[in-house]
Scaffold this motif. Structure first.
Motif, short mmCIF file in Angstrom:
data_model
loop_
_atom_site.label_atom_id
_atom_site.label_comp_id
_atom_site.label_asym_id
_atom_site.label_seq_id
_atom_site.Cartn_x
_atom_site.Cartn_y
_atom_site.Cartn_z
N PRO A 37 -51.55 -17.17 10.41
CA PRO A 37 -51.92 -16.82 11.78
C PRO A 37 -52.21 -15.33 11.89
O PRO A 37 -51.70 -14.52 11.12
N THR A 38 -53.04 -14.97 12.85
CA THR A 38 -53.34 -13.55 13.03
C THR A 38 -52.12 -12.87 13.62
O THR A 38 -51.45 -13.43 14.49
N PRO A 39 -51.80 -11.65 13.17
CA PRO A 39 -50.61 -10.97 13.69
C PRO A 39 -50.79 -10.56 15.15
O PRO A 39 -51.91 -10.31 15.60
N ASN A 40 -49.69 -10.51 15.87
CA ASN A 40 -49.78 -10.12 17.28
C ASN A 40 -49.95 -8.61 17.40
O ASN A 40 -49.95 -7.89 16.40
N ARG A 41 -50.07 -8.14 18.61
CA ARG A 41 -50.38 -6.71 18.84
C ARG A 41 -49.29 -5.81 18.28
O ARG A 41 -49.59 -4.78 17.65
N ALA A 42 -48.02 -6.17 18.50
CA ALA A 42 -46.92 -5.33 18.01
C ALA A 42 -46.95 -5.23 16.49
O ALA A 42 -46.73 -4.16 15.92
N ARG A 44 -49.63 -5.63 14.53
CA ARG A 44 -50.80 -4.83 14.14
C ARG A 44 -50.51 -3.35 14.30
O ARG A 44 -50.88 -2.53 13.45
N ARG A 45 -49.85 -2.97 15.41
CA ARG A 45 -49.54 -1.56 15.64
C ARG A 45 -48.55 -1.04 14.61
O ARG A 45 -48.67 0.08 14.12
N ALA A 46 -47.55 -1.86 14.24
CA ALA A 46 -46.58 -1.44 13.23
C ALA A 46 -47.24 -1.26 11.88
O ALA A 46 -46.94 -0.30 11.15
N LEU A 47 -48.15 -2.15 11.53
CA LEU A 47 -48.88 -2.02 10.26
C LEU A 47 -49.74 -0.75 10.25
O LEU A 47 -49.84 -0.06 9.25
N ALA A 48 -50.37 -0.46 11.39
CA ALA A 48 -51.21 0.74 11.49
C ALA A 48 -50.35 2.00 11.36
O ALA A 48 -50.73 2.96 10.69
N ALA A 50 -47.49 2.26 9.75
CA ALA A 50 -47.06 2.36 8.35
C ALA A 50 -48.20 2.87 7.48
O ALA A 50 -47.97 3.68 6.57
N ALA A 51 -49.41 2.44 7.75
CA ALA A 51 -50.55 2.89 6.96
C ALA A 51 -50.81 4.39 7.19
O ALA A 51 -51.16 5.10 6.25
N ARG A 52 -50.64 4.85 8.45
CA ARG A 52 -50.84 6.27 8.72
C ARG A 52 -49.77 7.13 8.03
O ARG A 52 -50.06 8.20 7.52
N ARG A 53 -48.54 6.62 7.99
CA ARG A 53 -47.45 7.37 7.34
C ARG A 53 -47.63 7.42 5.83
O ARG A 53 -47.21 8.35 5.18
N LYS A 54 -48.27 6.38 5.28
CA LYS A 54 -48.42 6.28 3.84
C LYS A 54 -49.42 7.29 3.28
O LYS A 54 -49.32 7.71 2.14
N LYS A 55 -50.39 7.71 4.10
CA LYS A 55 -51.46 8.62 3.64
C LYS A 55 -50.94 9.97 3.22
O LYS A 55 -50.06 10.55 3.56
#
Length: 55
Positions: A37-42, A44-48, A50-55
């Motif tokens: 299933p597609t992830p909900n908004r919360a 998606r925001r948590a993944l985004a 984490a991706a910003r912190r990883k850079k």
């Protein structure tokens, strides 16, 4: 209209009205080949974040 932080109680029922409650157990079987299933908004925001912190 004012917003109150205290919850309101339940309304009393009407005289002569009865409720018949029946518990039903349901089971949902999801096949292994079903798409994720597609992830909900919360999520998606948590993944985004984490991706910003990883850079």
């Amino acid at each position: 209209m004012t917003v109150s932080s205290s919850p309101r109680g339940e309304h009393p029922g009407r005289p002569g009205v009865t409720w018949q409650t029946e518990l039903a157990r349901t089971e949902t079987v999801i096949p292994d080949d079903a798409p994720d299933p597609t992830p909900n908004r919360a999520t998606r925001r948590a993944l985004a974040r984490a991706a910003r912190r990883k850079k």
